[in-house]
Write a protein that holds these residues in place. Structure first.
Motif, PDB file in Angstrom:
ATOM      1  N   GLY A  15      25.355 -10.753  32.629  1.00  0.00           N
ATOM      2  CA  GLY A  15      25.835  -9.633  33.424  1.00  0.00           C
ATOM      3  C   GLY A  15      26.279  -8.445  32.590  1.00  0.00           C
ATOM      4  O   GLY A  15      26.505  -7.359  33.138  1.00  0.00           O
ATOM      5  N   GLY A  16      26.395  -8.645  31.304  1.00  0.00           N
ATOM      6  CA  GLY A  16      26.834  -7.582  30.416  1.00  0.00           C
ATOM      7  C   GLY A  16      25.707  -6.647  30.013  1.00  0.00           C
ATOM      8  O   GLY A  16      24.575  -6.767  30.497  1.00  0.00           O
ATOM      9  N   VAL A  79      14.708   5.817  19.254  1.00  0.00           N
ATOM     10  CA  VAL A  79      14.401   5.285  20.572  1.00  0.00           C
ATOM     11  C   VAL A  79      15.467   4.262  20.929  1.00  0.00           C
ATOM     12  O   VAL A  79      15.921   3.498  20.074  1.00  0.00           O
ATOM     13  N   TYR A  80      15.851   4.260  22.195  1.00  0.00           N
ATOM     14  CA  TYR A  80      16.901   3.375  22.657  1.00  0.00           C
ATOM     15  C   TYR A  80      16.375   2.430  23.739  1.00  0.00           C
ATOM     16  O   TYR A  80      15.435   2.754  24.465  1.00  0.00           O
ATOM     17  N   LEU A  81      17.009   1.295  23.836  1.00  0.00           N
ATOM     18  CA  LEU A  81      16.748   0.388  24.946  1.00  0.00           C
ATOM     19  C   LEU A  81      18.095  -0.013  25.528  1.00  0.00           C
ATOM     20  O   LEU A  81      18.835  -0.787  24.920  1.00  0.00           O
ATOM     21  N   GLN A  82      18.410   0.562  26.683  1.00  0.00           N
ATOM     22  CA  GLN A  82      19.635   0.224  27.381  1.00  0.00           C
ATOM     23  C   GLN A  82      19.363  -1.004  28.234  1.00  0.00           C
ATOM     24  O   GLN A  82      18.478  -0.977  29.092  1.00  0.00           O
ATOM     25  N   MET A  83      20.120  -2.052  27.992  1.00  0.00           N
ATOM     26  CA  MET A  83      19.892  -3.319  28.685  1.00  0.00           C
ATOM     27  C   MET A  83      21.121  -3.648  29.521  1.00  0.00           C
ATOM     28  O   MET A  83      22.213  -3.858  28.981  1.00  0.00           O
ATOM     29  N   ASN A  84      20.937  -3.642  30.828  1.00  0.00           N
ATOM     30  CA  ASN A  84      22.014  -3.959  31.761  1.00  0.00           C
ATOM     31  C   ASN A  84      21.722  -5.258  32.496  1.00  0.00           C
ATOM     32  O   ASN A  84      20.590  -5.741  32.499  1.00  0.00           O
ATOM     33  N   SER A  85      22.748  -5.804  33.124  1.00  0.00           N
ATOM     34  CA  SER A  85      22.602  -7.048  33.899  1.00  0.00           C
ATOM     35  C   SER A  85      21.867  -8.113  33.101  1.00  0.00           C
ATOM     36  O   SER A  85      20.929  -8.748  33.582  1.00  0.00           O
ATOM     37  N   LEU A  86      22.295  -8.291  31.872  1.00  0.00           N
ATOM     38  CA  LEU A  86      21.606  -9.227  30.982  1.00  0.00           C
ATOM     39  C   LEU A  86      21.711 -10.657  31.485  1.00  0.00           C
ATOM     40  O   LEU A  86      22.721 -11.064  32.079  1.00  0.00           O
ATOM     41  N   LYS A  87      20.642 -11.391  31.239  1.00  0.00           N
ATOM     42  CA  LYS A  87      20.543 -12.792  31.654  1.00  0.00           C
ATOM     43  C   LYS A  87      20.349 -13.671  30.418  1.00  0.00           C
ATOM     44  O   LYS A  87      19.844 -13.199  29.398  1.00  0.00           O
ATOM     45  N   PRO A  88      20.697 -14.942  30.499  1.00  0.00           N
ATOM     46  CA  PRO A  88      20.461 -15.824  29.345  1.00  0.00           C
ATOM     47  C   PRO A  88      19.007 -15.826  28.889  1.00  0.00           C
ATOM     48  O   PRO A  88      18.733 -15.953  27.685  1.00  0.00           O
ATOM     49  N   GLU A  89      18.075 -15.643  29.816  1.00  0.00           N
ATOM     50  CA  GLU A  89      16.661 -15.635  29.443  1.00  0.00           C
ATOM     51  C   GLU A  89      16.253 -14.368  28.696  1.00  0.00           C
ATOM     52  O   GLU A  89      15.121 -14.277  28.219  1.00  0.00           O
ATOM     53  N   ASP A  90      17.161 -13.415  28.581  1.00  0.00           N
ATOM     54  CA  ASP A  90      16.897 -12.232  27.755  1.00  0.00           C
ATOM     55  C   ASP A  90      17.199 -12.503  26.281  1.00  0.00           C
ATOM     56  O   ASP A  90      16.924 -11.661  25.422  1.00  0.00           O
ATOM     57  N   THR A  91      17.761 -13.658  25.992  1.00  0.00           N
ATOM     58  CA  THR A  91      18.071 -14.011  24.609  1.00  0.00           C
ATOM     59  C   THR A  91      16.797 -14.065  23.782  1.00  0.00           C
ATOM     60  O   THR A  91      15.848 -14.776  24.118  1.00  0.00           O
ATOM     61  N   ALA A  92      16.772 -13.297  22.699  1.00  0.00           N
ATOM     62  CA  ALA A  92      15.583 -13.207  21.859  1.00  0.00           C
ATOM     63  C   ALA A  92      15.862 -12.295  20.677  1.00  0.00           C
ATOM     64  O   ALA A  92      16.877 -11.592  20.640  1.00  0.00           O
ATOM     65  N   MET A  93      14.941 -12.303  19.741  1.00  0.00           N
ATOM     66  CA  MET A  93      14.916 -11.272  18.700  1.00  0.00           C
ATOM     67  C   MET A  93      14.130 -10.110  19.277  1.00  0.00           C
ATOM     68  O   MET A  93      13.007 -10.302  19.776  1.00  0.00           O
ATOM     69  N   TYR A  94      14.703  -8.934  19.211  1.00  0.00           N
ATOM     70  CA  TYR A  94      14.072  -7.742  19.745  1.00  0.00           C
ATOM     71  C   TYR A  94      13.513  -6.902  18.605  1.00  0.00           C
ATOM     72  O   TYR A  94      14.223  -6.591  17.642  1.00  0.00           O
ATOM     73  N   TYR A  95      12.242  -6.526  18.749  1.00  0.00           N
ATOM     74  CA  TYR A  95      11.545  -5.773  17.711  1.00  0.00           C
ATOM     75  C   TYR A  95      11.136  -4.410  18.228  1.00  0.00           C
ATOM     76  O   TYR A  95      10.538  -4.290  19.303  1.00  0.00           O
ATOM     77  N   CYS A  96      11.408  -3.404  17.431  1.00  0.00           N
ATOM     78  CA  CYS A  96      10.920  -2.063  17.708  1.00  0.00           C
ATOM     79  C   CYS A  96       9.488  -1.954  17.173  1.00  0.00           C
ATOM     80  O   CYS A  96       9.152  -2.578  16.152  1.00  0.00           O
ATOM     81  N   ALA A  97       8.671  -1.175  17.850  1.00  0.00           N
ATOM     82  CA  ALA A  97       7.275  -1.024  17.445  1.00  0.00           C
ATOM     83  C   ALA A  97       6.825   0.410  17.653  1.00  0.00           C
ATOM     84  O   ALA A  97       7.360   1.123  18.506  1.00  0.00           O
ATOM     85  N   SER A  98       5.825   0.816  16.881  1.00  0.00           N
ATOM     86  CA  SER A  98       5.244   2.138  17.076  1.00  0.00           C
ATOM     87  C   SER A  98       3.747   2.080  16.847  1.00  0.00           C
ATOM     88  O   SER A  98       3.245   1.195  16.134  1.00  0.00           O
ATOM     89  N   GLY A  99       3.040   3.028  17.455  1.00  0.00           N
ATOM     90  CA  GLY A  99       1.599   3.071  17.294  1.00  0.00           C
ATOM     91  C   GLY A  99       1.043   4.421  17.678  1.00  0.00           C
ATOM     92  O   GLY A  99       1.664   5.181  18.417  1.00  0.00           O
ATOM     93  N   ARG A 100      -0.138   4.721  17.181  1.00  0.00           N
ATOM     94  CA  ARG A 100      -0.804   5.982  17.514  1.00  0.00           C
ATOM     95  C   ARG A 100      -1.427   5.919  18.900  1.00  0.00           C
ATOM     96  O   ARG A 100      -1.608   6.935  19.553  1.00  0.00           O
ATOM     97  N   VAL A 101      -1.782   4.727  19.333  1.00  0.00           N
ATOM     98  CA  VAL A 101      -2.400   4.538  20.642  1.00  0.00           C
ATOM     99  C   VAL A 101      -1.352   4.026  21.620  1.00  0.00           C
ATOM    100  O   VAL A 101      -0.593   3.102  21.305  1.00  0.00           O
ATOM    101  N   CYS A 102      -1.330   4.644  22.801  1.00  0.00           N
ATOM    102  CA  CYS A 102      -0.371   4.251  23.834  1.00  0.00           C
ATOM    103  C   CYS A 102      -1.088   3.438  24.911  1.00  0.00           C
ATOM    104  O   CYS A 102      -2.075   3.898  25.479  1.00  0.00           O
ATOM    105  N   VAL A 103      -0.577   2.270  25.176  1.00  0.00           N
ATOM    106  CA  VAL A 103      -1.078   1.431  26.265  1.00  0.00           C
ATOM    107  C   VAL A 103       0.146   0.967  27.042  1.00  0.00           C
ATOM    108  O   VAL A 103       1.030   0.319  26.488  1.00  0.00           O
ATOM    109  N   TYR A 104       0.180   1.300  28.297  1.00  0.00           N
ATOM    110  CA  TYR A 104       1.395   1.071  29.082  1.00  0.00           C
ATOM    111  C   TYR A 104       1.375  -0.271  29.798  1.00  0.00           C
ATOM    112  O   TYR A 104       1.749  -0.401  30.969  1.00  0.00           O
ATOM    113  N   THR A 105       0.924  -1.278  29.065  1.00  0.00           N
ATOM    114  CA  THR A 105       0.921  -2.651  29.552  1.00  0.00           C
ATOM    115  C   THR A 105       1.231  -3.574  28.382  1.00  0.00           C
ATOM    116  O   THR A 105       1.382  -3.136  27.243  1.00  0.00           O
TER     117      THR A 105
END
Length: 125
Positions: A15-16, A79-105
């Protein structure tokens, strides 16, 4: 060459909220799109979100839609990632990524050129 440095991970109760940051350096055309992936122990890396340089295009995985918000500060090359209403299943290592090609999936992982070192997010129930 692009360097990505994440920060902001930590431990929080369900929930945090947490806000991840990814500070980028290098040629801007090498980071037309930036975003986040995550990987939980024993699981494959999962795409979370993406944003194009300058916005306004964004996309989110269904698992985080409505809870997470990606944004950027162009002046700070961050770049930011605001994470609200966190759940235990959100537990993970989070990696930032960048690329010249954008794919929104979740197929964007094929086009990622650079990765950060990761920041751990732990959500307890």
């Amino acid at each position: 060459q692009v360097q990505l440095v994440e920060s902001g991970g930590g431990s929080v109760q369900a929930g945090g909220s947490l806000r991840l940051s990814c500070a980028a350096s290098g040629y801007s055309y090498d980071r037309n799109c930036m975003g986040w992936f995550r990987q939980a122990p024993g699981k494959e890396r999962e795409w979370v979100s993406i944003i194009n340089h300058g916005g306004p295009h964004t996309a989110y995985a269904d698992s985080v839609k409505g809870r997470f918000t990606i944004s950027q500060n162009l002046a700070k090359n961050t770049v930011y990632l605001q994470m609200n209403s966190l759940k235990p299943e959100d537990t993970a290592m989070y990696y930032c990524a960048s690329g010249r090609v954008c794919v929104y999936t979740d197929s964007w992982y094929k086009y990622v050129d650079y990765w950060g070192q990761g920041t751990q997010v732990t959500v307890s129930s």
